[in-house]
Design a protein around this motif. Structure first.
Motif, PDB file in Angstrom:
ATOM      1  N   LEU A 266       0.823  -1.199   0.000  1.00  0.00           N
ATOM      2  CA  LEU A 266       0.000   0.000   0.000  1.00  0.00           C
ATOM      3  C   LEU A 266       0.864   1.258   0.000  1.00  0.00           C
ATOM      4  O   LEU A 266       2.073   1.205   0.194  1.00  0.00           O
ATOM      5  CB  LEU A 266      -0.928  -0.018   1.225  1.00  0.00           C
ATOM      6  CG  LEU A 266      -1.884  -1.225   1.282  1.00  0.00           C
ATOM      7  CD1 LEU A 266      -2.674  -1.195   2.576  1.00  0.00           C
ATOM      8  CD2 LEU A 266      -2.816  -1.241   0.094  1.00  0.00           C
TER       9      LEU A 266
ATOM     10  N   GLU B 201      -1.413  -1.635   9.010  1.00  0.00           N
ATOM     11  CA  GLU B 201      -2.528  -1.024   8.289  1.00  0.00           C
ATOM     12  C   GLU B 201      -3.737  -1.950   8.247  1.00  0.00           C
ATOM     13  O   GLU B 201      -4.879  -1.516   8.373  1.00  0.00           O
ATOM     14  CB  GLU B 201      -2.095  -0.640   6.881  1.00  0.00           C
ATOM     15  CG  GLU B 201      -1.071   0.458   6.877  1.00  0.00           C
ATOM     16  CD  GLU B 201      -1.415   1.546   5.894  1.00  0.00           C
ATOM     17  OE1 GLU B 201      -2.109   1.257   4.910  1.00  0.00           O
ATOM     18  OE2 GLU B 201      -0.991   2.689   6.129  1.00  0.00           O
TER      19      GLU B 201
ATOM     20  N   SER C  33      -7.314  -1.102   9.848  1.00  0.00           N
ATOM     21  CA  SER C  33      -8.485  -1.129   8.976  1.00  0.00           C
ATOM     22  C   SER C  33      -9.582  -2.016   9.560  1.00  0.00           C
ATOM     23  O   SER C  33     -10.759  -1.628   9.602  1.00  0.00           O
ATOM     24  CB  SER C  33      -8.088  -1.632   7.578  1.00  0.00           C
ATOM     25  OG  SER C  33      -9.213  -1.741   6.746  1.00  0.00           O
TER      26      SER C  33
ATOM     27  N   ALA D 160     -12.021   0.952  10.461  1.00  0.00           N
ATOM     28  CA  ALA D 160     -12.707   1.334   9.221  1.00  0.00           C
ATOM     29  C   ALA D 160     -14.065   0.642   9.131  1.00  0.00           C
ATOM     30  O   ALA D 160     -14.240  -0.474   9.621  1.00  0.00           O
ATOM     31  CB  ALA D 160     -11.849   0.969   8.009  1.00  0.00           C
TER      32      ALA D 160
ATOM     33  N   GLU E  22     -15.625   1.225   3.888  1.00  0.00           N
ATOM     34  CA  GLU E  22     -14.269   1.769   3.749  1.00  0.00           C
ATOM     35  C   GLU E  22     -13.265   0.662   3.466  1.00  0.00           C
ATOM     36  O   GLU E  22     -12.368   0.819   2.633  1.00  0.00           O
ATOM     37  CB  GLU E  22     -13.875   2.537   5.025  1.00  0.00           C
ATOM     38  CG  GLU E  22     -14.604   3.862   5.185  1.00  0.00           C
ATOM     39  CD  GLU E  22     -14.414   4.481   6.558  1.00  0.00           C
ATOM     40  OE1 GLU E  22     -14.648   5.695   6.696  1.00  0.00           O
ATOM     41  OE2 GLU E  22     -14.035   3.748   7.508  1.00  0.00           O
ATOM     42  N   ARG E  23     -13.412  -0.482   4.148  1.00  0.00           N
ATOM     43  CA  ARG E  23     -12.500  -1.604   3.911  1.00  0.00           C
ATOM     44  C   ARG E  23     -12.646  -2.121   2.481  1.00  0.00           C
ATOM     45  O   ARG E  23     -11.657  -2.421   1.819  1.00  0.00           O
ATOM     46  CB  ARG E  23     -12.761  -2.735   4.924  1.00  0.00           C
ATOM     47  CG  ARG E  23     -12.385  -2.363   6.342  1.00  0.00           C
ATOM     48  CD  ARG E  23     -12.237  -3.562   7.246  1.00  0.00           C
ATOM     49  NE  ARG E  23     -13.420  -4.383   7.393  1.00  0.00           N
ATOM     50  CZ  ARG E  23     -14.394  -4.156   8.271  1.00  0.00           C
ATOM     51  NH1 ARG E  23     -14.344  -3.089   9.060  1.00  0.00           N
ATOM     52  NH2 ARG E  23     -15.417  -4.989   8.353  1.00  0.00           N
TER      53      ARG E  23
ATOM     54  N   ASP F 201     -13.728  -0.398  -0.140  1.00  0.00           N
ATOM     55  CA  ASP F 201     -13.195   0.622  -1.055  1.00  0.00           C
ATOM     56  C   ASP F 201     -11.670   0.599  -1.090  1.00  0.00           C
ATOM     57  O   ASP F 201     -11.059   0.735  -2.152  1.00  0.00           O
ATOM     58  CB  ASP F 201     -13.700   2.017  -0.664  1.00  0.00           C
ATOM     59  CG  ASP F 201     -15.183   2.212  -0.941  1.00  0.00           C
ATOM     60  OD1 ASP F 201     -15.755   1.412  -1.720  1.00  0.00           O
ATOM     61  OD2 ASP F 201     -15.775   3.148  -0.366  1.00  0.00           O
ATOM     62  N   GLN F 202     -11.044   0.419   0.081  1.00  0.00           N
ATOM     63  CA  GLN F 202      -9.579   0.343   0.144  1.00  0.00           C
ATOM     64  C   GLN F 202      -9.064  -0.846  -0.668  1.00  0.00           C
ATOM     65  O   GLN F 202      -8.079  -0.740  -1.400  1.00  0.00           O
ATOM     66  CB  GLN F 202      -9.117   0.205   1.603  1.00  0.00           C
ATOM     67  CG  GLN F 202      -9.293   1.454   2.439  1.00  0.00           C
ATOM     68  CD  GLN F 202      -9.111   1.199   3.933  1.00  0.00           C
ATOM     69  OE1 GLN F 202      -8.911   0.061   4.368  1.00  0.00           O
ATOM     70  NE2 GLN F 202      -9.203   2.251   4.724  1.00  0.00           N
TER      71      GLN F 202
ATOM     72  N   ASP G 222      -9.548  -0.171  -4.389  1.00  0.00           N
ATOM     73  CA  ASP G 222      -8.588   0.852  -4.841  1.00  0.00           C
ATOM     74  C   ASP G 222      -7.234   0.220  -5.099  1.00  0.00           C
ATOM     75  O   ASP G 222      -6.549   0.556  -6.065  1.00  0.00           O
ATOM     76  CB  ASP G 222      -8.442   1.968  -3.794  1.00  0.00           C
ATOM     77  CG  ASP G 222      -9.595   2.950  -3.823  1.00  0.00           C
ATOM     78  OD1 ASP G 222     -10.383   2.920  -4.798  1.00  0.00           O
ATOM     79  OD2 ASP G 222      -9.712   3.740  -2.870  1.00  0.00           O
ATOM     80  N   ARG G 223      -6.840  -0.683  -4.216  1.00  0.00           N
ATOM     81  CA  ARG G 223      -5.531  -1.319  -4.378  1.00  0.00           C
ATOM     82  C   ARG G 223      -5.551  -2.361  -5.483  1.00  0.00           C
ATOM     83  O   ARG G 223      -4.606  -2.494  -6.252  1.00  0.00           O
ATOM     84  CB  ARG G 223      -5.093  -1.982  -3.067  1.00  0.00           C
ATOM     85  CG  ARG G 223      -3.735  -2.653  -3.253  1.00  0.00           C
ATOM     86  CD  ARG G 223      -3.173  -3.206  -1.980  1.00  0.00           C
ATOM     87  NE  ARG G 223      -1.854  -3.747  -2.275  1.00  0.00           N
ATOM     88  CZ  ARG G 223      -1.316  -4.776  -1.674  1.00  0.00           C
ATOM     89  NH1 ARG G 223      -1.962  -5.395  -0.733  1.00  0.00           N
ATOM     90  NH2 ARG G 223      -0.118  -5.198  -2.000  1.00  0.00           N
TER      91      ARG G 223
END
Length: 197
Positions: free
Chosen positions: A6, A147, A151, A155, A159-160, A162-163, A166-167
């Protein structure tokens, strides 16, 4: 041995790439590594390591993807998704030569670079650059674990999710939704609601 993590781990990733690029210009270093490493093809469903086995190899994914999971009370609990550039090994098992608590399953046909833990240790002892790469890799892994823990604790489920997307934008295409839900620590129903928004 390229290890992308990340955003906070970009420092380690960049330094690893620079170290190896420079080191591999030395024919002795280059040849020693590629005498130890083997490129192998794996099929979807192959197990790189099974829970209870001792981790005797380090894997680097060149193409394809891998899922890590624990088996708890007959239920698979997904702990990791690994894609091109990511390393795969049970650190505890590889370091202590004890049975692995984790299984690693190939999610799609993959090409993976394989190095035995014994040969990797020899490379680390013989060439300081590999010891430095190992240290940076462990730093990156520790940061990723911090992280991940934060999370899971702080989170929201959305949110988890989306993270993760995103990755790994391709994850929904490559992994089963039940495995994604397990990784996020949520039910499949909650994941379905999140994705429907």
């Amino acid at each position: 041995m390229l290890i992308p993590y990340l955003e906070p781990m970009k420092y380690q990733e960049a330094e690893i790439v620079q170290l190896l690029t420079t080191a591999f210009q030395d024919e002795t270093v280059h040849n020693a590594y590629y005498e130890a490493a083997q490129e192998k093809a794996f099929k979807k469903g192959d197990l790189l390591l099974e829970q209870g086995q001792i981790c005797r190899y380090s894997y680097e994914i060149l193409s394809g993807s891998v899922r890590g999971y624990y088996l708890k009370d007959g239920r698979e609990v997904t702990t990791a998704f690994c894609f091109a550039g990511d390393p795969v090994l049970s650190l505890e098992s590889a370091t202590r030569q004890t049975p692995s608590p984790e299984t690693f399953e190939v999610l799609e046909d993959a090409v993976i670079e394989v190095v035995s833990i014994e040969k990797l240790l020899q490379l680390r002892r013989r060439f300081p650059v590999f010891e430095k790469v190992w240290t940076l890799s462990m730093e990156a892994y520790a940061i990723w674990l911090e992280e991940r823990l934060a999370s899971l604790q702080f989170a929201t489920a959305k949110e988890r999710y989306d993270q993760l997307v995103d990755r790994y934008p391709e994850i929904v295409r490559k992994a089963q939704l039940k495995h994604i839900a397990s990784y996020l620590g949520i039910t499949l129903e909650t994941l379905s609601r999140i994705r429907a928004r």
